[in-house]
Write an enzyme that holds these catalytic residues in place. Structure first.
Site, short mmCIF file in Angstrom:
data_model
loop_
_atom_site.label_atom_id
_atom_site.label_comp_id
_atom_site.label_asym_id
_atom_site.label_seq_id
_atom_site.Cartn_x
_atom_site.Cartn_y
_atom_site.Cartn_z
N GLY A 123 -78.29 -97.92 -11.79
CA GLY A 123 -77.53 -97.05 -10.91
C GLY A 123 -77.18 -95.73 -11.56
N GLU A 153 -80.49 -91.72 -20.04
CA GLU A 153 -81.49 -91.04 -19.21
C GLU A 153 -80.83 -89.88 -18.46
OE1 GLU A 153 -84.66 -91.92 -15.59
OE2 GLU A 153 -82.82 -93.10 -15.74
#
Length: 291
Positions: A123, A153
Site C-alpha cells: 500500500g 520505494e
C-alpha cells in the site's frame, strides 16, 4: 514527485484497480491464481510466492477466508498439474487501520500449514508508517511466517529502518532508496536481509527515472542479497525472464551475477530450512551441469 512520474504512477494504479475489480468471486480468483502459476511454470519458474491482500477481494461479499481459500485452491491445482511449487504471502495495507492488519496476520497464521508462508505490508508508503502495524508482524513472526515489507520505494531510508526495527523483516520489498543511507545499507548486509528488487515496476511507478539508473547495480556491487522479481506480471507487462534480461542488458549483470541472484531467491524462500536447502542443492547441481 515530478509531473511525469505522477502521471506514470496514476496509469499504474488505474491498471491495478481494473484488475482488482474482476477478482471478486471465488471462481475468478481461483482461475487467476492458477493461470498466474501456469504462466510462471511455462517460463521455467520452479518456485513461486504470490502476494496479495485478500481484503481487496471482499467488495462484493466474499469473506477473507473464501478469498484466501480460492487463491490457495488455484495454486494447489497448478502445483498438481505443473512443474511449479506455489505458495501465498498475505499482504496487509498501510492505509488501513492496524486492527485490519492484525486480523489479516491472525488469519494468515491459521493457514500456515495450508500454503500461506509469509506476511507483508504493502500500500501507499509515504505517510503510512510501518510501525503502526508492528503488532500484526509480531503475530506473524510468532506463528512462524516469513516476514517482508514493501519499503524504500515511495519513501526513503527511514521507511526501511522502520521495517527492520518494528516488523522483524527477513526480506525487503523493493528497498530502492536504501543507497541513500550507507550505514543502513551496511546493516541490511550484515543481517543478511534479501532485497526483492523489481526493476520494471520501479520505473513504471517513477521510483527510478530510467532502467539504467536503477540502484540494484550498486546493491550487487555492495554484496547485498538481491533477488529479481516482477512485482506484477500483468500491469507492468513483464516476465521474470524480462527482469533478468534487463539486468544484463542495461545494468551489466554478468552470467555469474544472474546465477547468484537466482540462487538467492531459493535461499531466501519462505519455506522450512530443509525445503530451502533441497531447492538450493538442486539449483547448484543444475548450474554445475550447465557449465
Amino acid at each position: 514527485m515530478v509531473a511525469a512520474e505522477a502521471g506514470s504512477l496514476q496509469r499504474y494504479l488505474a491498471g491495478f484497480d481494473l484488475t482488482i475489480s474482476v477478482m471478486q468471486d471465488a471462481l475468478s480468483i481461483e482461475r487467476i491464481a492458477y493461470e498466474l502459476a501456469e504462466d510462471a511454470a511455462a517460463e521455467g519458474v520452479h518456485y513461486l510466492e504470490v502476494r496479495y491482500s485478500p481484503v481487496l477481494n471482499t467488495r462484493k461479499g466474499l469473506s477473507l477466508d473464501e478469498a484466501i481459500e480460492a487463491s490457495l485452491a488455484g495454486l494447489a491445482r497448478a502445483q498438481t498439474r505443473l512443474d511449479v511449487c506455489a505458495r501465498l504471502i498475505v499482504c496487509a495495507l498501510r492505509q488501513l487501520q492496524p486492527s485490519v492488519s492484525r486480523r489479516l496476520a491472525t488469519l494468515a497464521a491459521t493457514y500456515g500449514d495450508r500454503g500461506i508462508v509469509g506476511f507483508d505490508l504493502a500500500g501507499p508508503e509515504l505517510g503510512h508508517p510501518a510501525r503502526d502495524h508492528q503488532d500484526a508482524f509480531a503475530i506473524a513472526a510468532e506463528a512462524g511466517l516469513g516476514v517482508t515489507v514493501h519499503a524504500g520505494e515511495a519513501d526513503g531510508p527511514e521507511s526501511i529502518r522502520q521495517a527492520l526495527d518494528h516488523c522483524r523483516v527477513q526480506r525487503l520489498g523493493h528497498g530502492t532508496r536504501l543507497f541513500e543511507d550507507p550505514e543502513l545499507l551496511a546493516r541490511v548486509r550484515s543481517e543478511g536481509i534479501a532485497l526483492e528488487v523489481c526493476i520494471a515496476s520501479n520505473v513504471h511507478t517513477g521510483a527510478v527515472p530510467r532502467v539504467d539508473r536503477h540502484p540494484v547495480r550498486r546493491y550487487i556491487d555492495a554484496e547485498l542479497e538481491v533477488t529479481l522479481n516482477t512485482d506484477n506480471r500483468l500491469i507492468s507487462g513483464v516476465t521474470l525472464t524480462d527482469e533478468f534480461w534487463t539486468a544484463h542488458r542495461h545494468l551489466g549483470f554478468t552470467w555469474d551475477e544472474l546465477r547468484s541472484v537466482a540462487r538467492a531467491a531459493f535461499a531466501h524462500a519462505f519455506l522450512p530450512e530443509t525445503e530451502r536447502a533441497r531447492m538450493v542443492d538442486a539449483f547448484d547441481r543444475e548450474s554445475r551441469r550447465q557449465r
